[in-house]
Design a protein around this motif. Structure first.
Motif, mmCIF file in Angstrom:
data_model
loop_
_atom_site.group_PDB
_atom_site.id
_atom_site.type_symbol
_atom_site.label_atom_id
_atom_site.label_comp_id
_atom_site.label_asym_id
_atom_site.label_seq_id
_atom_site.Cartn_x
_atom_site.Cartn_y
_atom_site.Cartn_z
ATOM 1 N N LEU A 3 -11.141 5.537 20.084
ATOM 2 C CA LEU A 3 -10.579 6.804 20.354
ATOM 3 C C LEU A 3 -9.192 7.138 20.661
ATOM 4 N N VAL A 26 -9.846 6.573 26.759
ATOM 5 C CA VAL A 26 -9.617 6.028 26.016
ATOM 6 C C VAL A 26 -9.305 4.784 25.238
ATOM 7 N N THR A 27 -9.401 4.341 23.868
ATOM 8 C CA THR A 27 -8.910 2.849 23.012
ATOM 9 C C THR A 27 -7.585 2.514 22.429
ATOM 10 N N ARG A 232 -13.323 12.088 28.143
ATOM 11 C CA ARG A 232 -15.019 11.734 28.367
ATOM 12 C C ARG A 232 -16.243 11.917 27.999
ATOM 13 N N ARG A 235 -16.458 10.388 24.314
ATOM 14 C CA ARG A 235 -16.282 8.956 25.269
ATOM 15 C C ARG A 235 -18.175 9.093 25.080
ATOM 16 N N PRO A 245 -16.965 3.413 22.119
ATOM 17 C CA PRO A 245 -15.274 3.296 22.295
ATOM 18 C C PRO A 245 -15.284 2.021 21.681
#
Length: 249
Positions: A3, A26-27, A232, A235, A245
């Motif tokens: 993400l 996020v990643t 969010r 996710r 994620p």
């Protein structure tokens, strides 16, 4: 499923997005490198925050277009574009290293992103810069793009990307931002689109056409209204669909 989101796009007194919070969701972080947005203190802060949260740092490279936020095409010679991209990679790497991290991938921004879908020369220039800088870099782009084809030819890892909050055209491209329906703002509609992308491998285009799509990374725009809440929601949709994620780089 990765993400990612665009961050580091504030400039001087102009603040864009809630990067500090977004980077807890996020990643992967597509960090502006100063050509379309982002000043040195903003870029530093983005890298520090990303490193603290274990978020991958990616270079969001662009045409030299601060006034247009990088959304205007610039017809550059490939060699000049290669050097501009290399310059941006080097600037971001300095801040990433200072924060205890490193640049692990590259993603074009705005008009350059769209140009590298079909323009082999522009795509090759971006890939050449990435390969010269670090052959281990991944390249993030649209499925079927010239950018990912050039990355594969150069031995770089290409990562397919889909957009949670953008509408698609029947040929797999993105609806132009000049159209009022280009960006999806309804969180439920965004979540529904993302779930279909990752579970069925498809997206419904603006004309109703079902387009095959197999993303490895989902993008949420950091400058969209309510970007944090939207991220969010995405996710949560990924987790509910069985795709928690995880960073790709």
């Amino acid at each position: 499923m990765d993400l990612n989101a665009d961050v580091g796009e504030s400039f001087g007194r102009w603040t864009l997005g809630d990067d500090d919070t977004l980077l807890t969701v996020v990643t992967s972080a597509n960090v502006a490198c100063g050509f379309h947005a982002g000043d040195p203190p903003t870029v530093r802060r983005s890298c520090v925050t990303a490193a603290v949260h274990g978020v991958a740092i990616g270079a969001q490279v662009a045409y030299r277009d601060l006034a247009g936020f990088g959304r205007r095409f610039v017809d550059m010679e490939p060699g000049d574009l290669r050097d501009d991209v290399l310059y941006q990679l080097g600037a971001l790497e300095a801040f990433a290293r200072s924060a205890g991290g490193r640049v692990t991938y590259v993603k074009p921004h705005g008009a350059l992103y769209h140009a590298t879908r079909d323009d082999a020369g522009q795509a090759q220039a971006v890939v050449e810069a990435a390969a010269e800088f670090d052959p281990s870099l991944a390249v993030l782009g649209l499925p079927g793009s010239q950018l990912l084809a050039a990355a594969a030819d150069a031995g770089l890892r290409g990562v397919t990307e889909a957009f949670a909050d953008r509408r698609y055209t029947a040929d797999g491209g993105l609806v132009p931002r000049s159209r009022p329906d280009a960006v999806i703002t309804d969180p439920d509609a965004v979540a529904e689109q993302v779930t279909r992308m990752v579970t069925a491998g498809e997206v419904v285009a603006d004309d109703g056409t079902v387009v095959p799509l197999r993303p490895e990374s989902i993008c949420v725009h950091g400058d969209s209204p309510g970007a944090v809440d939207l991220a969010r929601r995405v996710r949560r949709a990924l987790v509910d669909a069985g795709f928690p994620p995880t960073r790709f780089a």
